[in-house]
Design an enzyme around this catalytic site. Structure first.
Site, mmCIF file in Angstrom:
data_model
loop_
_atom_site.group_PDB
_atom_site.id
_atom_site.type_symbol
_atom_site.label_atom_id
_atom_site.label_comp_id
_atom_site.label_asym_id
_atom_site.label_seq_id
_atom_site.Cartn_x
_atom_site.Cartn_y
_atom_site.Cartn_z
ATOM 1 N N ASP A 1 0.865 -1.184 0.000
ATOM 2 C CA ASP A 1 0.000 0.000 0.000
ATOM 3 C C ASP A 1 0.901 1.233 0.000
ATOM 4 O O ASP A 1 1.531 1.563 1.013
ATOM 5 C CB ASP A 1 -0.918 0.003 1.223
ATOM 6 C CG ASP A 1 -2.040 -1.044 1.130
ATOM 7 O OD1 ASP A 1 -1.845 -2.064 0.439
ATOM 8 O OD2 ASP A 1 -3.091 -0.839 1.766
ATOM 9 N N LYS B 1 -6.738 3.579 -3.414
ATOM 10 C CA LYS B 1 -7.178 3.574 -2.012
ATOM 11 C C LYS B 1 -7.351 5.021 -1.557
ATOM 12 O O LYS B 1 -6.555 5.886 -1.901
ATOM 13 C CB LYS B 1 -6.130 2.840 -1.187
ATOM 14 C CG LYS B 1 -6.326 2.843 0.321
ATOM 15 C CD LYS B 1 -5.210 2.030 0.990
ATOM 16 C CE LYS B 1 -5.221 2.182 2.498
ATOM 17 N NZ LYS B 1 -4.125 1.408 3.147
ATOM 18 N N LYS C 1 -10.187 0.578 -2.610
ATOM 19 C CA LYS C 1 -10.093 0.350 -1.158
ATOM 20 C C LYS C 1 -10.402 1.634 -0.401
ATOM 21 O O LYS C 1 -9.581 2.535 -0.365
ATOM 22 C CB LYS C 1 -8.703 -0.170 -0.788
ATOM 23 C CG LYS C 1 -8.513 -0.416 0.714
ATOM 24 C CD LYS C 1 -7.145 -1.004 1.011
ATOM 25 C CE LYS C 1 -6.879 -1.105 2.507
ATOM 26 N NZ LYS C 1 -5.551 -1.706 2.808
#
Length: 256
Positions: free
Chosen positions: A102, A165, A197
């Site tokens: 991430d 995300k 996300k």
């Protein structure tokens, strides 16, 4: 999407959950607890999301090929590190056993008008993380301008993101339905195989269900699955388990 019972929504949300501990006081004992919590009587969470320094310990607990994936964060949370440093951080994470990376984009540079900084960072980390899933964190609550959220989404997708995300969970404004709507539409219009996300502030099954309904309204009733959608959350699991066990009614959504 078809109307789901609270229990069905909870079970679905569990399968999409990146159970997260990115607390400053995290330690090996907390990681051991996180690995246990990710494996519930009702099924597993999709992944755990942890600091890079704990990857090897988590892998020693979960073993290779475990259905609970290990995600970690790089260039986190400020987005300010040099590309070379983030690349080394990423390579070490993969070597230690991370399945998913991430990455925080250099969002401050982006807000200041430097689009190339985003492209350069994402492309470099994409090249460094080999077969690992790359989730690119836009930090939408800091970008704020929805036109810029849209542009950041486009840049991240074009540079090789597997997911986009919303947030780190470390700023005042994290996931919102407004930002989610913009990002999901960018995914749809890109026609790329890219997931989404939302992260930060999603603590109830009712909250989660709002995001699931939004995603399916934009990308179709069969789009949402663990390979295309994750929740980044630390406390959502508590409400999921309460609903699945029947110990409490689902709490109302907090909205945004």
């Amino acid at each position: 999407m078809e109307l789901q019972s609270p229990r069905e929504a909870a079970a679905f949300a569990l399968s999409l959950l990146d159970l997260t501990n990115l607390r400053d006081d995290c330690d090996n004992a907390a990681i051991e607890n996180l690995c246990l919590r990710a494996q519930t009587p009702y099924g597993n969470s999709a992944a755990i999301c942890i600091w890079p320094r704990f990857i090897a310990h988590a892998r020693s607990i979960l073993g290779s090929g475990h259905p609970v994936r290990i995600a970690t964060v790089v260039n986190f949370p400020s987005g300010d590190l040099a590309v070379a440093e983030v690349v080394e951080e990423t390579k070490k994470a993969v070597e230690d056993g991370a399945d998913e990376i991430d990455l925080v984009i250099p969002y401050k540079a982006f807000i200041a008008g430097d689009e190339e900084a985003v492209t350069t960072m994402v492309e470099a980390v994409r090249a460094a993380c080999l077969q690992s899933t790359l989730k690119v964190i836009l930090e939408t609550g800091e970008i704020r301008d929805m036109a810029l959220v849209r542009r950041a989404s486009e840049l991240a997708i074009a540079a090789g993101a597997d997911f986009i995300k919303t947030s780190t969970g470390k700023v005042q404004v994290n996931a919102t339905l407004e930002a989610a709507d913009i990002m999901l539409r960018a995914i749809r219009e890109s026609k790329a195989n890219v997931g989404f996300k939302p992260a930060g502030g999603i603590s109830t099954v009712s909250d989660a269900d709002l995001y699931l309904r939004l995603a399916e309204s934009i990308l179709g009733p069969n789009w949402v699955m663990p390979s295309t959608f994750r929740f980044g959350a630390s406390s959502l699991l508590d409400d999921i388990l309460a609903v699945l066990s029947g110990s409490t009614a689902p709490r109302a959504a907090a909205g945004y």
